[in-house]
Scaffold this motif. Structure first.
Motif, mmCIF file in Angstrom:
data_model
loop_
_atom_site.group_PDB
_atom_site.id
_atom_site.type_symbol
_atom_site.label_atom_id
_atom_site.label_comp_id
_atom_site.label_asym_id
_atom_site.label_seq_id
_atom_site.Cartn_x
_atom_site.Cartn_y
_atom_site.Cartn_z
ATOM 1 N N THR A 128 114.953 20.066 48.437
ATOM 2 C CA THR A 128 116.213 19.487 48.162
ATOM 3 C C THR A 128 116.798 18.677 49.573
ATOM 4 O O THR A 128 117.565 18.006 49.511
ATOM 5 C CB THR A 128 117.090 20.743 47.679
ATOM 6 O OG1 THR A 128 118.321 19.896 47.307
ATOM 7 C CG2 THR A 128 117.505 21.505 48.883
ATOM 8 N N TYR A 151 124.273 24.287 48.596
ATOM 9 C CA TYR A 151 122.739 25.151 48.566
ATOM 10 C C TYR A 151 122.017 24.432 49.509
ATOM 11 O O TYR A 151 121.443 24.899 50.512
ATOM 12 C CB TYR A 151 122.470 25.275 47.062
ATOM 13 C CG TYR A 151 121.027 25.586 47.085
ATOM 14 C CD1 TYR A 151 120.624 27.089 47.596
ATOM 15 C CD2 TYR A 151 119.928 24.671 46.959
ATOM 16 C CE1 TYR A 151 119.200 27.023 47.777
ATOM 17 C CE2 TYR A 151 118.685 24.788 46.988
ATOM 18 C CZ TYR A 151 118.275 26.026 47.355
ATOM 19 O OH TYR A 151 116.925 26.248 47.296
ATOM 20 N N ASN A 180 109.030 22.651 43.145
ATOM 21 C CA ASN A 180 109.460 23.295 42.012
ATOM 22 C C ASN A 180 108.478 24.429 41.720
ATOM 23 O O ASN A 180 107.698 24.233 40.932
ATOM 24 C CB ASN A 180 110.052 22.495 40.652
ATOM 25 C CG ASN A 180 111.143 21.707 41.062
ATOM 26 O OD1 ASN A 180 111.084 20.601 41.883
ATOM 27 N ND2 ASN A 180 112.061 21.672 40.226
ATOM 28 N N ASN A 200 117.123 26.716 35.435
ATOM 29 C CA ASN A 200 116.086 25.795 35.567
ATOM 30 C C ASN A 200 115.372 25.574 34.439
ATOM 31 O O ASN A 200 115.493 26.347 33.285
ATOM 32 C CB ASN A 200 115.125 26.653 36.789
ATOM 33 C CG ASN A 200 115.752 26.588 38.025
ATOM 34 O OD1 ASN A 200 116.139 27.696 38.349
ATOM 35 N ND2 ASN A 200 115.881 25.735 38.673
ATOM 36 N N LEU A 201 114.369 24.543 34.483
ATOM 37 C CA LEU A 201 113.779 24.224 33.258
ATOM 38 C C LEU A 201 112.827 25.052 32.491
ATOM 39 O O LEU A 201 112.889 25.440 31.451
ATOM 40 C CB LEU A 201 112.932 22.786 33.564
ATOM 41 C CG LEU A 201 112.015 22.162 32.413
ATOM 42 C CD1 LEU A 201 112.989 21.603 31.293
ATOM 43 C CD2 LEU A 201 111.345 21.008 33.055
ATOM 44 N N ASN A 217 118.107 21.248 26.271
ATOM 45 C CA ASN A 217 118.624 20.112 26.617
ATOM 46 C C ASN A 217 117.830 19.497 27.532
ATOM 47 O O ASN A 217 117.669 19.846 28.583
ATOM 48 C CB ASN A 217 120.161 20.042 27.061
ATOM 49 C CG ASN A 217 121.094 20.562 25.972
ATOM 50 O OD1 ASN A 217 121.017 20.260 24.801
ATOM 51 N ND2 ASN A 217 122.023 21.338 26.608
ATOM 52 N N VAL A 218 117.373 18.396 27.273
ATOM 53 C CA VAL A 218 116.673 17.685 28.285
ATOM 54 C C VAL A 218 117.570 16.639 28.840
ATOM 55 O O VAL A 218 118.361 15.777 28.199
ATOM 56 C CB VAL A 218 115.477 16.757 27.625
ATOM 57 C CG1 VAL A 218 114.867 15.647 28.641
ATOM 58 C CG2 VAL A 218 114.468 17.625 26.956
ATOM 59 N N PHE A 219 117.930 16.722 30.122
ATOM 60 C CA PHE A 219 118.918 15.956 30.897
ATOM 61 C C PHE A 219 118.560 14.519 31.127
ATOM 62 O O PHE A 219 118.057 14.482 32.423
ATOM 63 C CB PHE A 219 119.271 16.898 32.094
ATOM 64 C CG PHE A 219 120.009 18.093 31.810
ATOM 65 C CD1 PHE A 219 120.735 18.308 30.793
ATOM 66 C CD2 PHE A 219 119.658 19.186 32.578
ATOM 67 C CE1 PHE A 219 121.349 19.593 30.533
ATOM 68 C CE2 PHE A 219 119.972 20.673 32.207
ATOM 69 C CZ PHE A 219 121.064 20.637 31.317
ATOM 70 N N ALA A 230 113.106 12.791 34.219
ATOM 71 C CA ALA A 230 113.067 12.925 35.807
ATOM 72 C C ALA A 230 111.945 13.710 35.912
ATOM 73 O O ALA A 230 111.221 14.611 35.368
ATOM 74 C CB ALA A 230 114.457 13.707 36.142
ATOM 75 N N ARG A 232 109.411 15.866 38.912
ATOM 76 C CA ARG A 232 109.375 16.800 39.852
ATOM 77 C C ARG A 232 107.987 17.281 40.280
ATOM 78 O O ARG A 232 107.063 16.837 39.303
ATOM 79 C CB ARG A 232 110.197 18.336 39.468
ATOM 80 C CG ARG A 232 111.687 18.056 39.174
ATOM 81 C CD ARG A 232 112.549 17.899 40.395
ATOM 82 N NE ARG A 232 113.737 17.821 39.864
ATOM 83 C CZ ARG A 232 114.389 16.662 39.650
ATOM 84 N NH1 ARG A 232 113.924 15.411 39.737
ATOM 85 N NH2 ARG A 232 115.981 16.631 39.473
ATOM 86 N N TYR A 234 106.032 20.479 40.218
ATOM 87 C CA TYR A 234 106.013 21.739 39.732
ATOM 88 C C TYR A 234 104.632 22.379 40.458
ATOM 89 O O TYR A 234 103.691 22.001 40.360
ATOM 90 C CB TYR A 234 105.838 21.780 38.349
ATOM 91 C CG TYR A 234 107.250 21.445 37.711
ATOM 92 C CD1 TYR A 234 108.273 22.105 37.446
ATOM 93 C CD2 TYR A 234 107.189 20.147 37.387
ATOM 94 C CE1 TYR A 234 109.549 21.826 36.980
ATOM 95 C CE2 TYR A 234 108.407 19.588 36.705
ATOM 96 C CZ TYR A 234 109.497 20.036 36.533
ATOM 97 O OH TYR A 234 110.912 19.706 36.194
ATOM 98 N N ARG A 296 122.069 15.526 34.158
ATOM 99 C CA ARG A 296 122.772 16.444 34.464
ATOM 100 C C ARG A 296 123.190 16.105 35.925
ATOM 101 O O ARG A 296 122.483 15.461 36.999
ATOM 102 C CB ARG A 296 121.826 17.781 34.857
ATOM 103 C CG ARG A 296 122.718 18.828 35.426
ATOM 104 C CD ARG A 296 121.715 20.178 35.150
ATOM 105 N NE ARG A 296 120.470 20.029 36.447
ATOM 106 C CZ ARG A 296 119.516 21.113 36.272
ATOM 107 N NH1 ARG A 296 119.674 22.136 35.721
ATOM 108 N NH2 ARG A 296 118.382 20.785 37.239
ATOM 109 N N ASP A 299 121.397 15.686 39.839
ATOM 110 C CA ASP A 299 119.805 15.656 39.713
ATOM 111 C C ASP A 299 119.315 14.471 40.212
ATOM 112 O O ASP A 299 119.999 13.187 40.304
ATOM 113 C CB ASP A 299 119.352 15.512 38.245
ATOM 114 C CG ASP A 299 119.304 16.828 37.574
ATOM 115 O OD1 ASP A 299 119.352 17.995 38.692
ATOM 116 O OD2 ASP A 299 118.992 17.239 36.394
#
Ligand code: UFG
Length: 340
Positions: A128, A151, A180, A200-201, A217-219, A230, A232, A234, A296, A299
């Motif tokens: 982040t 954060y 992630n 978190n997803l 919900n898929v943002f 989006a 990431r 993982y 969201r 993001d």
């Protein structure tokens, strides 16, 4: 036997790291205030490794209690500091609590390291700190962008505190920037334990599949990515845990080349939200109920790690695949079900 203090050792990444440390022969002492974890985690660590870590329950942002702890524990060889608040959204609501907890606890630890001649510290940081990087994959040299949340700002501030502290104090540190972290231990005895509705997803996916939530919900599906969702990087929590063992060994073994080193912990692969869902459906055989909703706020569009520095310098590489991550997360969710 070297003794490592693991703060936040009953949390998600902390508990997996305690297991890996014990399994290579470190003695572990855990400090946690149990604000976002359960004492039962200690039993489950013991089931996996056969060794119960020493445990003390207190808040590391309490300066007096932290000093008392260190004065009672003079034989600590190194520290891995996980204990922190970690929810981006919550930090927007409670900025002062985030700075108080995350920054003050690090300061208290540093103060006591200095007092007690403890040199080596591994610090939990996050990708982040990069915000939306200009270039991908993102390397450790990428500029730190203005934080999008308190954060994220605490992680940036803590890295800066370490940068200056390691210049003038006898302190050596490795900051690990996690991408992630997902998945769970193969034993399904430890894993992520989100309180309430997960942010978190992956916990949201597994809770939806098991029937605790109606729909994922898929943002957003209008990002500039191949499928519009989006991206990431993982990474399996056990791969992350193993990197901590290597980091502490590197410092205890005097191999560190500078006083503060910073490494990305990712796989180097960018994965979209839809690809995560498809991996979950493949390994679980479950059909996931999901719908596309607006983005969201806060993001970033896409981020994945350049892992070369960690691979070459630490001699560490993430090994577990996305399917293995999702299979272990699902096994963990199913193991949790009877406890709910
Ligand atoms: N997502 C959904 N639906 C959900 C939850 C998440 O579509 O219900 C999407 C998000 O929009 C994002 C992706 O799934 O695109 C991953 O979201 P997470 O909340 O799992 O993870 P983030 O990347 O937002 O956050 C993580 C850590 C933070 C850290 C951040 C750094 O949780 O601590 O990475 O980028 F700061």
């Amino acid at each position: 036997m070297k003794k490592i203090l693991v703060t936040g050792g009953t949390g998600f990444i902390g508990s997996h790291t305690v297991v890996e440390l014990q399994q290579v022969g470190f003695e572990v002492i855990v400090v946690d205030n149990l604000s976002n974890s359960s004492i039962d985690v200690l039993d489950n660590i013991t089931r996996i490794t056969g060794i119960r870590p020493t445990f003390e329950e207190f808040d590391l942002s309490d300066r007096k209690k932290t000093a008392e702890f260190f004065s009672r524990n003079k034989n600590i060889d190194g520290i891995i500091h996980f204990a922190a608040f970690k929810a981006v959204g919550e930090s927007m609501e409670k900025p002062v609590e985030y700075y108080q907890n995350n920054v003050v606890s690090l300061l208290n630890i540093l103060e006591n390291m200095k007092e007690n001649g403890i040199r080596d510290l591994v610090f939990s940081s996050s990708c982040t700190v990069y915000g939306q990087p200009d270039e991908l994959p993102v390397t450790e040299k990428a500029p730190i962008k203005q934080a999008w949340s308190p954060y994220g700002n605490t992680k940036q501030m803590c890295e800066e505190i370490l940068r200056f502290s390691t210049v003038s104090l006898p302190i050596r540190s490795i900051a690990l920037r996690y991408f992630n972290p997902i998945g769970a231990h193969e034993s399904a005895l430890i894993g992520e334990l989100p309180l309430g509705v997960p942010n978190n997803l992956v916990p949201f996916i597994t809770q939806t599949a098991i029937g605790l939530r109606k729909t994922l919900n898929v943002f957003g599906n209008d990002y500039d990515t191949p499928d519009g969702t989006a991206i990431r990087d993982y990474i399996h929590v056990v791969d992350i845990a193993k990197a901590h063992v290597i980091a502490i060994q590197r410092m205890i073994g005097e191999k560190g080349k500078s006083k503060l080193e910073i490494f990305n912990l990712g796989t180097g692969n960018g994965t979209s939200v839809l690809e995560v869902i498809h991996s979950f459906e493949r390994v679980s055989g479950e059909k996931l109920n999901y719908s596309i909703v607006p983005r969201r706020p806060g993001d970033v569009e896409k981020v994945w790690a350049d892992t070369r520095f960690a691979n070459e310098e630490l001699g560490w590489k993430a090994e577990l695949s996305l399917d293995e991550m999702m299979a272990s997360a699902w096994k963990w969710e199913k193991a949790l079900a009877p406890r709910k």
